[in-house]
Design an enzyme around this catalytic site. Structure first.
Site, PDB file in Angstrom:
ATOM      1  CB  ALA A 103      -0.959   0.012   1.196  1.00 17.55           C
ATOM      2  CB  ALA A 104       3.897   2.451   1.686  1.00 23.36           C
ATOM      3  N   PRO A 105       3.085   4.493  -0.744  1.00 20.59           N
ATOM      4  CG  PRO A 105       3.448   6.558  -1.805  1.00 20.59           C
ATOM      5  CD  PRO A 105       3.570   5.069  -2.014  1.00 20.59           C
ATOM      6  N   GLY A 107      -1.241   6.189  -2.243  1.00 22.83           N
ATOM      7  CA  GLY A 107      -1.994   6.814  -3.335  1.00 22.83           C
ATOM      8  C   GLY A 107      -3.218   5.997  -3.732  1.00 22.83           C
ATOM      9  CE  LYS A 108      -1.313   2.189  -8.164  1.00 27.57           C
ATOM     10  NZ  LYS A 108      -0.040   2.839  -7.766  1.00 27.57           N
ATOM     11  CD  GLU A 126       4.825  -0.860   2.405  1.00 29.39           C
ATOM     12  OE1 GLU A 126       4.096  -0.740   1.405  1.00 29.39           O
ATOM     13  OE2 GLU A 126       5.987  -1.325   2.341  1.00 29.39           O
ATOM     14  NE  ARG A 131       7.374   1.349   0.338  1.00 32.33           N
ATOM     15  CZ  ARG A 131       7.077   2.063  -0.754  1.00 32.33           C
ATOM     16  NH1 ARG A 131       7.863   3.055  -1.116  1.00 32.33           N
ATOM     17  NH2 ARG A 131       6.023   1.774  -1.473  1.00 32.33           N
ATOM     18  CG  ASP A 169       0.622  -0.757  -7.360  1.00 26.44           C
ATOM     19  OD1 ASP A 169       0.715  -0.937  -8.580  1.00 26.44           O
ATOM     20  OD2 ASP A 169       1.137   0.229  -6.776  1.00 26.44           O
ATOM     21  CB  CYS A 221       4.901   1.550 -12.308  1.00 25.11           C
ATOM     22  SG  CYS A 221       6.118   1.437 -11.001  1.00 25.11           S
TER      23      CYS A 221
END
Lengths: 291, 133
Positions: A103-105, A107-108, A126, A131, A169, A221
């Site tokens: 999860a960090a930071p 955004g999602k 996380e 983080r 993610d 990404c």
């Protein structure tokens, strides 16, 4: 990036975009944003709305999008335009129980809390203690009170609770952003293959944590097929899950059916690749599973 | 102190009726479905101080639409003064914590006593806001 010349259509446009300064983009957070948000944002910045998402604003020629009262109050989150795609694909709804495994930071995570209007539960996990700090700070600032934070190795999350939706993610080699940074070295094939083992373990854990007929979205990404289509094809082989086709309202490419000596299968065309020249943003790969 | 007392305090002090849960873990956290297994549940909302309950600035920002009482609207000059540690004159409130608003946006927590308002926005956050104004 030349190693991807064979798989990235319109490679010249891709290269040209990678050499440009990235455009600052922000995502409106409706948990905190007031009705006059857009008007106020326009007082501070020259803005343009993203064509495909009315919560995403491009700030022209802005290098410090975090220096405003609206940001201080959590009315928006500074986030690459492409980074908001995975949660759009996940499509969380009020009442859902959602797990964000890496999860960090935040955004999602905070995007999910906004999408469910703080009605339901978001578990933000996380692994890194360090983080966790940024994750907490962003949860508080955005008023995401439906978020409970967990500090575990994602592969070790207890399976005594099931979620409607899970976002993986995954940690990745980050080529989608690093391609814009001259000082960043691209990941070697060996590094990508090493990361793929972890990514697959996280993804398979997500399958165990989601309810029957639930949704798991996998995203990175990076451009490396070893961290994207390879992981997804392996997950399909070993688990009773199906890929669902992703439709996006902007230019993108479909996932690769093969790369070098590896065959990933035709199913990969249900996944998507977003390159920097598509929406002048970072690179992203997204796959959606029905479990 | 029970979570129900915290809910009652928020209702009494700010006329704010809320549908979330208050969960005690050193402080009172405002959340949806608290469980001990989590490192945090929602956001830190209310602290139990020697002089009574104190709402956090983040919490007041979150519930800004529900706040009907002990709301103090300040000008830019007044806000800048508060953030540098000065007090501003005010009258007509009961002693206790207030919600500071600037341009119809809740900024955070303040304290009213003896016809003076002072800021309770954490110092570091206050400095960040001063730079952003």
């Amino acid at each position: 990036m030349n190693k991807y010349r064979g798989i990235i259509p319109n490679f010249e446009a891709f290269q040209e975009e990678c050499q440009k300064e990235p455009i600052s983009t922000v995502r409106r957070n409706d948990i905190k944003a007031r009705k006059d948000f857009e008007e106020k944002l326009a007082e501070d910045f020259e803005i343009e709305k993203a064509s495909w998402n009315d919560k995403v604003y491009r700030l022209k020629d802005e290098k410090k999008p975090g220096k405003s009262m609206l940001h201080w109050r959590g009315e928006y989150y500074v986030q690459e335009e492409s980074a908001s795609v995975p949660v759009t694909v996940l499509n969380p709804r009020p009442g859902d129980h959602v797990l964000d495994m890496c999860a960090a930071p935040g955004g999602k995570t905070t995007q999910i809390a906004d999408r469910i209007d703080n009605k339901g539960l978001v578990v933000a996990n996380e692994v890194s203690d360090q983080r966790m700090k940024s994750l907490h700070a962003n949860i508080y600032r955005t008023g995401a009170y439906s978020v409970n934070a967990l500090n575990e190795d994602g592969r070790m999350i207890p399976e005594d609770r099931e979620f409607d939706k899970v976002l993986v993610d995954a940690p990745c080699s980050g080529e989608g952003n690093n391609c814009r940074r001259e000082d960043e070295e691209m990941a070697s094939e060996q590094e990508s293959k090493g990361l793929a083992d972890l990514q697959l373990e996280l993804l398979e854990k997500a399958f165990n944590l989601v309810k029957d007929d639930g949704v798991v979205v996998y995203s990175t990404c990076t451009f490396s097929p070893f961290e994207n289509e390879y992981v997804v094809s392996q997950a399909l082989e070993g688990n009773d899950v199906k890929l669902e086709s992703i439709d996006l309202d902007f230019q993108h490419e479909r996932g690769l059916e093969s790369y070098q000596d590896s065959e990933f299968g035709r199913e990969m065309s249900k996944t998507v690749r977003i390159y920097p020249h598509h929406i002048e943003s970072g690179g992203m790969y997204v796959a959606k599973f029905r479990c | 102190m029970q979570s129900s007392d915290v809910r009652e305090y928020v209702k009494e002090r700010f006329s704010a009726e809320l549908d979330g849960e208050f969960y005690y873990n050193g402080d009172y956290w405002y959340c949806r479905e608290p469980e001990e297994r989590y490192e945090t549940n929602g956001i830190r909302a209310v602290r139990d101080m020697d002089i009574g309950l104190k709402p956090t600035s983040y919490f007041l920002q979150l519930i800004q639409d529900e706040i009907e009482k002990n709301r103090v609207d300040v000008s830019r000059e007044e806000l800048e003064a508060l953030l540098t540690g000065d007090m501003i004159e005010y009258s007509g409130l009961e002693k206790g914590y207030v919600a500071l608003f600037f341009e119809d946006r809740c900024i955070g927590c303040g304290f009213y006593m003896d016809e003076l308002i002072s800021s309770r926005v954490p110092e570091g956050r206050g400095k960040e806001l001063s730079k952003a104004l």
